[in-house]
Write a protein that holds these residues in place. Structure first.
Motif, PDB file in Angstrom:
ATOM      1  N   GLY A   7     -21.766  61.456   1.247  1.00 41.98           N
ATOM      2  CA  GLY A   7     -22.133  60.841  -0.013  1.00 41.98           C
ATOM      3  C   GLY A   7     -22.362  61.905  -1.066  1.00 41.98           C
ATOM      4  O   GLY A   7     -22.488  63.105  -0.749  1.00 41.98           O
ATOM      5  N   GLU A 141     -22.468  53.277  -2.957  1.00 40.51           N
ATOM      6  CA  GLU A 141     -23.641  52.943  -2.152  1.00 40.51           C
ATOM      7  C   GLU A 141     -24.225  54.159  -1.432  1.00 40.51           C
ATOM      8  O   GLU A 141     -24.539  54.103  -0.235  1.00 40.51           O
ATOM      9  CB  GLU A 141     -23.307  51.844  -1.137  1.00 40.51           C
ATOM     10  CG  GLU A 141     -22.856  50.529  -1.773  1.00 40.51           C
ATOM     11  CD  GLU A 141     -22.480  49.479  -0.753  1.00 40.51           C
ATOM     12  OE1 GLU A 141     -23.104  49.446   0.328  1.00 40.51           O
ATOM     13  OE2 GLU A 141     -21.561  48.704  -1.017  1.00 40.51           O
ATOM     14  N   ASP A 142     -24.374  55.242  -2.160  1.00 41.16           N
ATOM     15  CA  ASP A 142     -24.962  56.469  -1.601  1.00 41.16           C
ATOM     16  C   ASP A 142     -24.224  56.947  -0.356  1.00 41.16           C
ATOM     17  O   ASP A 142     -24.831  57.452   0.600  1.00 41.16           O
ATOM     18  CB  ASP A 142     -26.452  56.262  -1.276  1.00 41.16           C
ATOM     19  CG  ASP A 142     -27.289  55.954  -2.502  1.00 41.16           C
ATOM     20  OD1 ASP A 142     -27.022  56.549  -3.561  1.00 41.16           O
ATOM     21  OD2 ASP A 142     -28.192  55.096  -2.416  1.00 41.16           O
ATOM     22  N   ARG A 144     -22.396  55.039   1.667  1.00 48.77           N
ATOM     23  CA  ARG A 144     -22.286  54.030   2.721  1.00 48.77           C
ATOM     24  C   ARG A 144     -21.320  52.897   2.372  1.00 48.77           C
ATOM     25  O   ARG A 144     -21.190  51.941   3.147  1.00 48.77           O
ATOM     26  CB  ARG A 144     -23.671  53.442   3.031  1.00 48.77           C
ATOM     27  CG  ARG A 144     -24.666  54.459   3.574  1.00 48.77           C
ATOM     28  CD  ARG A 144     -25.951  53.795   4.007  1.00 48.77           C
ATOM     29  NE  ARG A 144     -26.617  53.135   2.889  1.00 48.77           N
ATOM     30  CZ  ARG A 144     -27.448  53.740   2.048  1.00 48.77           C
ATOM     31  NH1 ARG A 144     -27.697  55.035   2.187  1.00 48.77           N
ATOM     32  NH2 ARG A 144     -28.028  53.074   1.069  1.00 48.77           N
ATOM     33  N   GLU A 146     -18.475  50.643   2.474  1.00 42.81           N
ATOM     34  CA  GLU A 146     -17.497  50.490   3.550  1.00 42.81           C
ATOM     35  C   GLU A 146     -16.065  50.616   3.047  1.00 42.81           C
ATOM     36  O   GLU A 146     -15.206  51.169   3.727  1.00 42.81           O
ATOM     37  CB  GLU A 146     -17.689  49.144   4.243  1.00 42.81           C
ATOM     38  CG  GLU A 146     -16.841  48.950   5.489  1.00 42.81           C
ATOM     39  CD  GLU A 146     -17.166  49.929   6.621  1.00 42.81           C
ATOM     40  OE1 GLU A 146     -16.348  50.024   7.553  1.00 42.81           O
ATOM     41  OE2 GLU A 146     -18.228  50.591   6.570  1.00 42.81           O
ATOM     42  N   LEU A 149     -15.446  54.397   2.524  1.00 45.81           N
ATOM     43  CA  LEU A 149     -15.375  55.098   3.801  1.00 45.81           C
ATOM     44  C   LEU A 149     -14.098  54.734   4.546  1.00 45.81           C
ATOM     45  O   LEU A 149     -13.436  55.604   5.127  1.00 45.81           O
ATOM     46  CB  LEU A 149     -16.599  54.764   4.655  1.00 45.81           C
ATOM     47  CG  LEU A 149     -16.682  55.467   6.015  1.00 45.81           C
ATOM     48  CD1 LEU A 149     -16.684  56.987   5.840  1.00 45.81           C
ATOM     49  CD2 LEU A 149     -17.930  55.014   6.766  1.00 45.81           C
ATOM     50  N   SER A 176     -16.057  44.228   2.596  1.00 48.49           N
ATOM     51  CA  SER A 176     -17.159  45.070   2.130  1.00 48.49           C
ATOM     52  C   SER A 176     -18.040  44.331   1.120  1.00 48.49           C
ATOM     53  O   SER A 176     -17.657  43.307   0.552  1.00 48.49           O
ATOM     54  CB  SER A 176     -16.609  46.345   1.479  1.00 48.49           C
ATOM     55  OG  SER A 176     -15.921  46.023   0.276  1.00 48.49           O
TER      56      SER A 176
END
Length: 233
Positions: A7, A141-142, A144, A146, A149, A176
């Motif tokens: 992140g 999302e810091d 996270r 999905e 990622l 997500s």
């Protein structure tokens, strides 16, 4: 290839190669801007900074997250951008996560900004590099998110295995939180087609490279030569 997935807040040092991922929607929007003819995209550090650049260059096109606002030409929506003629124009972009992530690694020797629509071109560019280590910056999302990622992991896999299929990664992105928020109209400045456009794999044949040009961080498209002509650099 040694891939790290971090992140923005986890970045403790300047990486040698950084791939900054924002699927929904900053770097899908950026790719659409280039497809609509934009020459370059200036990544702004703040809304005030974006407006100042727009004030100095009235012909530039300013884009922001959220609802429309005075001084900005449009919002961070690929569906809304696809109808704009940006031929030869400079775009100024400020978003909540994507541009922040790119600016956080702006001093890296190679900075790529990516989403699913430019995934294969990004992976191909990574395959031409001699670097063993690549830092994927998961911006949402810091770290996270999905969808970010999943895209980062897909590009990392494609960089080492060109036969990797996208389907499983796309399913993760489609389910997500960001996709749900966009589909349900939770995010202002969105369009019903945004999710589908963000989940188009390899729509565009170019990667997007960010570099310092004077005091500005500037994103430009880079189209790779045919596969038979690609050689390590």
């Amino acid at each position: 290839m040694d891939a790290r997935f971090l992140g923005i807040a986890e970045l403790a040092e300047v990486p040698s190669v950084a791939v900054v991922v924002d699927v929904m929607r900053a770097f899908t929007v950026a790719a659409w801007a280039f497809a609509q003819g934009a020459e370059k995209i200036v990544l702004a550090e703040s809304l005030d900074g974006a407006l100042a650049l727009k004030g100095d260059h009235p012909d530039w096109v300013a884009i922001k997250d959220g609802p429309p606002a005075p001084g900005f030409d449009t919002v961070n929506s690929p569906a809304l951008l696809r109808s704009m003629d940006l031929g030869g124009r400079t775009v100024v972009q400020k978003t909540t996560a994507g541009t922040v992530g790119a600016l956080a690694v702006k001093d890296a020797p190679l900075v790529l900004c990516a989403s699913f629509v430019v995934a294969e071109a990004t992976a191909r560019l990574l395959r031409t590099r001699a670097s063993d280590g690549v830092t994927f910056v998961v911006t949402g999302e810091d770290g996270r998110a999905e969808e970010d990622l999943a895209c980062a992991q897909y590009i990392a896999r494609r960089a080492t295995d060109a036969g990797t299929a996208a389907a499983a990664f796309l399913r993760r992105a489609a389910t997500s939180r960001a996709a749900a928020d966009l589909a349900n109209g939770v995010r202002q400045g969105s369009h019903p087609d945004d999710v589908a456009l963000c989940l188009e794999v390899d729509r565009f044949p170019f990667a997007m490279v960010a570099a310092q040009e004077g005091s500005l961080t500037v994103l430009r498209p880079r189209t790779l030569p045919p596969l038979t002509d690609v050689a390590p650099v």
